[in-house]
Design a protein around this motif. Structure first.
Motif, short mmCIF file in Angstrom:
data_model
loop_
_atom_site.label_atom_id
_atom_site.label_comp_id
_atom_site.label_asym_id
_atom_site.label_seq_id
_atom_site.Cartn_x
_atom_site.Cartn_y
_atom_site.Cartn_z
N LEU A 47 0.82 -1.21 0.00
CA LEU A 47 0.00 0.00 0.00
C LEU A 47 0.86 1.26 0.00
O LEU A 47 0.55 2.24 -0.71
N VAL A 48 1.93 1.26 0.77
CA VAL A 48 2.84 2.41 0.77
C VAL A 48 3.49 2.57 -0.60
O VAL A 48 3.58 3.68 -1.14
N PHE A 49 3.92 1.47 -1.21
CA PHE A 49 4.49 1.51 -2.55
C PHE A 49 3.48 2.06 -3.55
O PHE A 49 3.83 2.86 -4.43
N SER A 50 2.23 1.63 -3.41
CA SER A 50 1.18 2.10 -4.30
C SER A 50 0.97 3.61 -4.16
O SER A 50 0.85 4.33 -5.16
N ILE A 51 0.92 4.09 -2.94
CA ILE A 51 0.73 5.53 -2.72
C ILE A 51 1.90 6.32 -3.30
O ILE A 51 1.71 7.38 -3.92
N LEU A 52 3.11 5.81 -3.14
CA LEU A 52 4.27 6.50 -3.70
C LEU A 52 4.22 6.54 -5.23
O LEU A 52 4.57 7.56 -5.83
N ARG A 53 3.78 5.46 -5.84
CA ARG A 53 3.65 5.44 -7.32
C ARG A 53 2.58 6.42 -7.78
O ARG A 53 2.74 7.08 -8.81
N ILE A 54 1.48 6.49 -7.07
CA ILE A 54 0.40 7.41 -7.45
C ILE A 54 0.87 8.86 -7.30
O ILE A 54 0.64 9.69 -8.19
N MET A 55 1.54 9.17 -6.22
CA MET A 55 2.04 10.53 -6.02
C MET A 55 3.11 10.89 -7.05
O MET A 55 3.18 12.03 -7.52
N ASP A 56 3.94 9.91 -7.41
CA ASP A 56 4.94 10.13 -8.43
C ASP A 56 4.29 10.41 -9.78
O ASP A 56 4.79 11.22 -10.57
N PHE A 57 3.17 9.75 -10.06
CA PHE A 57 2.46 9.97 -11.31
C PHE A 57 1.94 11.40 -11.41
O PHE A 57 2.03 12.04 -12.46
N PHE A 58 1.39 11.92 -10.31
CA PHE A 58 0.84 13.28 -10.33
C PHE A 58 1.92 14.34 -10.54
O PHE A 58 1.64 15.40 -11.10
N SER A 59 3.14 14.06 -10.09
CA SER A 59 4.21 15.04 -10.25
C SER A 59 5.03 14.82 -11.53
O SER A 59 5.98 15.55 -11.77
N SER A 60 4.67 13.84 -12.34
CA SER A 60 5.45 13.53 -13.54
C SER A 60 4.93 14.32 -14.74
O SER A 60 3.92 15.01 -14.67
N ASN A 61 5.63 14.15 -15.87
CA ASN A 61 5.22 14.83 -17.09
C ASN A 61 4.30 13.96 -17.95
O ASN A 61 4.09 14.27 -19.11
N LYS A 62 3.79 12.89 -17.41
CA LYS A 62 2.79 12.01 -18.03
C LYS A 62 3.29 11.34 -19.32
O LYS A 62 2.60 11.29 -20.31
N ALA A 63 4.49 10.78 -19.27
CA ALA A 63 4.99 9.97 -20.38
C ALA A 63 4.43 8.55 -20.23
O ALA A 63 3.82 8.21 -19.20
N LEU A 64 4.65 7.72 -21.22
CA LEU A 64 4.10 6.37 -21.21
C LEU A 64 4.61 5.57 -20.01
O LEU A 64 3.84 4.84 -19.39
#
Length: 188
Positions: A47-64
């Motif tokens: 769950l912690v890994f999942s939250i970190l991935r989701i937060m990383d997605f929001f701060s990314s430039n939305k590449a594939l």
């Protein structure tokens, strides 16, 4: 280039051996009463890994790759929730994973034995084929495991399979590691 790839493969193989032996020994020694706690701990970690991935997605430039990482994070979150909600899911997932692992390792080892070890000219490469076929057989047997109802026996079977996988990897090092000739030069 080839030698760098072989060195990286050797390091990965050594780390895999250590990890499999440690995990197999843990399965032998862990009391059955600790298994639900391990499931909850793994669920929390996912769950912690999942939250970190989701937060990383929001701060990314939305590449594939960020969408792929988001999908992996969401799947890990779902798996973490299942580990929290279902008590027997950890042992069932562990049995399935340990049944799949020897099949994957055995298939890759068989490929490696037939493509690299056979061409190396070293004696005894046929033993790798035999060990990898046994690994494929053990992985297949784990899917029809008659001890799946008893958690203690299931942990013994899982630990034994992981230990055998580590032993097969250890034996395969003899055919991967370079050896010295009499004149002191290395042969790959």
């Amino acid at each position: 280039m080839l030698f760098n790839t072989l060195d990286k493969f050797k390091r990965t193989l050594l780390m895999t051996i250590v990890l499999l032996m440690f995990t197999g020994l843990t399965m032998f020694l862990i009391p059955v009463s600790y298994v639900p706690m391990l499931g909850k701990l793994l669920g929390f970690t996912l769950l912690v890994f999942s939250i970190l991935r989701i937060m990383d997605f929001f701060s990314s430039n939305k590449a594939l790759i960020h969408y792929i990482n988001l999908s992996i994070g969401l799947l890990c979150g779902l798996l973490g929730i299942m580990l929290f909600a279902l008590d027997s899911f950890f042992l069932a997932a562990l049995n399935w994973l340990v049944g799949t692992l020897p099949i994957v390792i055995g298939g890759y080892g068989l490929y490696h034995a037939l493509t690299y070890a056979r061409r190396s000219g070293r004696k005894g490469w046929g033993m790798l084929v035999l060990f990898d076929c046994l690994l494929l057989l053990f992985g297949t047997i784990l899917f029809v495991n008659p001890w799946a109802d008893d958690p203690r026996k299931l942990l013994y079977v899982i630990g034994g399979t992981l230990f055998y996988s580590a032993a097969v990897y250890s034996v395969s090092l003899f055919w991967i590691w370079p050896f010295r000739l009499d004149d002191g030069s290395d042969v790959e």
